[in-house]
Scaffold this motif. Structure first.
Motif, short mmCIF file in Angstrom:
data_model
loop_
_atom_site.label_atom_id
_atom_site.label_comp_id
_atom_site.label_asym_id
_atom_site.label_seq_id
_atom_site.Cartn_x
_atom_site.Cartn_y
_atom_site.Cartn_z
N GLY A 166 91.15 -10.24 38.18
CA GLY A 166 92.45 -10.86 38.41
C GLY A 166 92.90 -10.63 39.85
N PRO A 167 93.98 -11.25 40.30
CA PRO A 167 94.86 -12.14 39.53
C PRO A 167 94.45 -13.62 39.59
CG PRO A 167 95.88 -11.64 41.64
CD PRO A 167 94.59 -10.88 41.61
N SER A 168 93.33 -13.94 40.27
CA SER A 168 92.82 -15.31 40.33
C SER A 168 93.91 -16.30 40.74
CB SER A 168 92.19 -15.71 38.99
OG SER A 168 91.09 -14.86 38.71
N THR A 169 94.55 -15.99 41.84
CA THR A 169 95.66 -16.80 42.34
C THR A 169 95.15 -18.06 43.03
OG1 THR A 169 95.58 -15.36 44.27
CG2 THR A 169 97.28 -14.90 42.64
N ILE A 170 96.02 -19.05 43.17
CA ILE A 170 95.63 -20.31 43.80
C ILE A 170 95.41 -20.14 45.30
CG2 ILE A 170 97.97 -21.17 44.33
CD1 ILE A 170 96.96 -23.93 43.30
N ALA B 282 90.32 -11.11 42.55
CA ALA B 282 89.89 -12.50 42.70
C ALA B 282 91.01 -13.36 43.25
CB ALA B 282 89.43 -13.06 41.35
N THR B 283 90.62 -14.31 44.09
CA THR B 283 91.54 -15.33 44.58
C THR B 283 90.83 -16.67 44.56
OG1 THR B 283 93.03 -15.97 46.37
CG2 THR B 283 90.88 -15.13 47.02
N HIS B 284 91.61 -17.74 44.67
CA HIS B 284 91.09 -19.08 44.92
C HIS B 284 91.41 -19.44 46.37
CE1 HIS B 284 91.63 -19.89 40.31
NE2 HIS B 284 90.74 -18.95 40.58
N GLN B 285 90.94 -20.61 46.80
CA GLN B 285 91.10 -21.00 48.21
C GLN B 285 91.79 -22.35 48.38
OE1 GLN B 285 86.87 -20.11 49.51
NE2 GLN B 285 87.91 -19.74 51.44
N SER C 149 86.98 -16.90 43.18
CA SER C 149 86.53 -17.34 41.86
C SER C 149 86.76 -18.81 41.55
CB SER C 149 87.21 -16.48 40.78
OG SER C 149 88.61 -16.57 40.85
N GLU C 150 87.30 -19.58 42.48
CA GLU C 150 87.43 -21.03 42.25
C GLU C 150 87.94 -21.72 43.50
OE1 GLU C 150 90.38 -24.08 39.96
OE2 GLU C 150 89.73 -22.36 38.78
N THR C 151 87.25 -22.78 43.91
CA THR C 151 87.78 -23.67 44.94
C THR C 151 86.93 -24.93 45.00
OG1 THR C 151 88.68 -23.73 47.18
CG2 THR C 151 86.44 -22.91 46.97
N HIS C 152 87.33 -25.87 45.81
CA HIS C 152 86.45 -26.99 46.14
C HIS C 152 86.79 -27.51 47.52
CE1 HIS C 152 89.44 -30.16 45.47
NE2 HIS C 152 89.69 -29.69 44.26
N ALA C 153 85.92 -28.35 48.04
CA ALA C 153 86.05 -28.85 49.40
C ALA C 153 87.35 -29.62 49.60
CB ALA C 153 84.87 -29.74 49.76
#
Length: 391
Positions: free
Chosen positions: A143-147, A174-177, A202-206
């Motif tokens: 966590g916290p897997s934020t945006i 964890a973070t997102h991008q 833990s999560e993103t895209h172009a």
């Protein structure tokens, strides 16, 4: 829900297929899509929302039981879960997400209480052999897997200050991008605050959250997505991230979609790679698995980026060099190490550009090993330079 066999069959079969390709893959289960029986309806500014029912005094025990049943559904199908990703993008500034975890939208506290009460209860169940008859292992807690990395910093500081027991029991930060994902200083701050804990993106895209400002650059959407992917990957992995995840893998369109790496129309038999797929493939797979990020210095090269890898005890460097400029970039590369006689035997140059998709454009071997090499990269390109060393 935890009583949907078709769901578990479909997901378990997908994971088994992936592990045939890469047996050491770890499975992360995201635990925020609460089923109906854990939610209740509230009204926020006239909008009806179904959120975690924190008015129920047993809610965190019930969440823990739901976790257990989810894990059980996969273990019964031969799939172990290595990581519990407890929440998802709690910093997303939308009413449905701010209120999703209950407590009338006091999101940081609501998220902290899930970590504080539901997760330990779940671990307690796993550690009880009378309950855990499948011998399911206790997962790592993520966590916290934020945006955004900004949000990650805020949640880390909240946990450390208000709930140190929560902070202590998180294994993976964890973070997102999607927002400000191209800012190295934010990743450096997270590494400092993490105090040695493992750090994942833990999560993103172009085309989300990068720092490129390519809106007015004359280039296709496909190429811009490729450049964006390179920027996000290099920013995160050069600055402390040890695992980088892409979301999602495919879309059923024929046009460019920066979220997907592959176009798979429903009637198609074969997937079609998007341009940024070739960049993803190069960044993830050009170097051998478990290679190390190596340090570098780069002088007088504005609007360019480098990330380099080397497998331990191997004599090959994989340097991914991105030229975000609308003119070619001439670069001189020298390799330095502990050995005084470090030389370059040769190199290959593979490029993705407006008209090329992961194309090998140059190969050179030197009869006499060189101290440095000179390479010209095209404008708006992502380049992989495989450098063979003589030690």
């Amino acid at each position: 829900p935890n009583d949907d066999p078709e769901y578990f069959d479909r997901r378990a079969n997908y994971i088994k297929a992936a592990k045939k390709y890469q047996p050491n893959l770890e499975f992360s289960l995201v635990g925020n899509k609460f089923p109906k029986d854990l939610r209740h309806e509230i009204v926020v500014n006239g909008e009806k929302l179904n959120v975690l029912n924190t008015d129920d005094p047993e809610i965190y025990n019930r969440v823990a039981n739901w976790y257990f049943k989810l894990f059980e559904g996969f273990y019964q199908r031969g799939v172990s879960v290595e990581i519990l990703n407890v929440v998802n993008e709690p910093d997303l500034d939308k009413p449905f997400r701010k209120h999703d975890y209950g407590l009338n939208g006091d999101t940081k506290e609501a998220v902290a209480r899930i970590f504080k009460y539901a997760v330990p209860k779940f671990k307690e169940m796993l550690n009880n052999p009378k309950i855990n008859t499948l011998n399911m292992k206790v997962p790592l807690i993520m966590g916290p897997s934020t945006i955004s990395p900004n949000g990650c910093i805020e949640y880390m500081q909240y946990f450390k200050t208000i709930h140190p027991d929560v902070w202590k029991n998180i294994d993976i930060i964890a973070t997102h991008q999607y927002i400000n994902g191209g800012k190295p200083e934010l990743f450096n701050t997270i590494v400092t605050l993490a105090e040695g804990k493992t750090f994942y993106q833990s999560e993103t895209h172009a085309s989300k959250g990068d720092a490129l400002n390519l809106d007015n650059v004359f280039a296709s959407k496909s190429l811009k997505a490729a450049l964006s992917l390179s920027n996000l990957f290099s920013t995160a992995v050069n600055n402390g991230v040890s695992s980088w995840w892409y979301f999602e893998n495919n879309y059923p369109d024929i046009d460019v979609h920066p979220g997907g790496l592959l176009s798979i129309p429903w009637t198609a038999e074969k997937p079609t790679p998007y341009k940024h797929y070739y960049v993803y493939k190069a960044l993830i797979s050009a170097q051998p698995a478990n290679s190390n990020v190596i340090t570098y210095s780069m002088e007088n090269k504005p609007n360019t980026e480098l990330i380099a890898f080397r497998e331990k005890n191997q004599n090959t460097i994989y340097a991914h060099y991105t030229n975000y400029n609308t003119i070619p970039s001439d670069i001189s590369i020298s390799v330095k190490g502990n050995a005084n006689n470090l030389k370059i035997n040769g190199y290959t140059l593979t490029t993705t550009s407006e008209n090329e998709n992961g194309v090998l454009v140059e190969t050179k071997t030197f009869e006499t090993p060189q101290d440095n090499i000179l390479i010209t990269t095209q404008m708006l390109t992502i380049n992989t330079i495989k450098i063979n060393l003589k030690i």
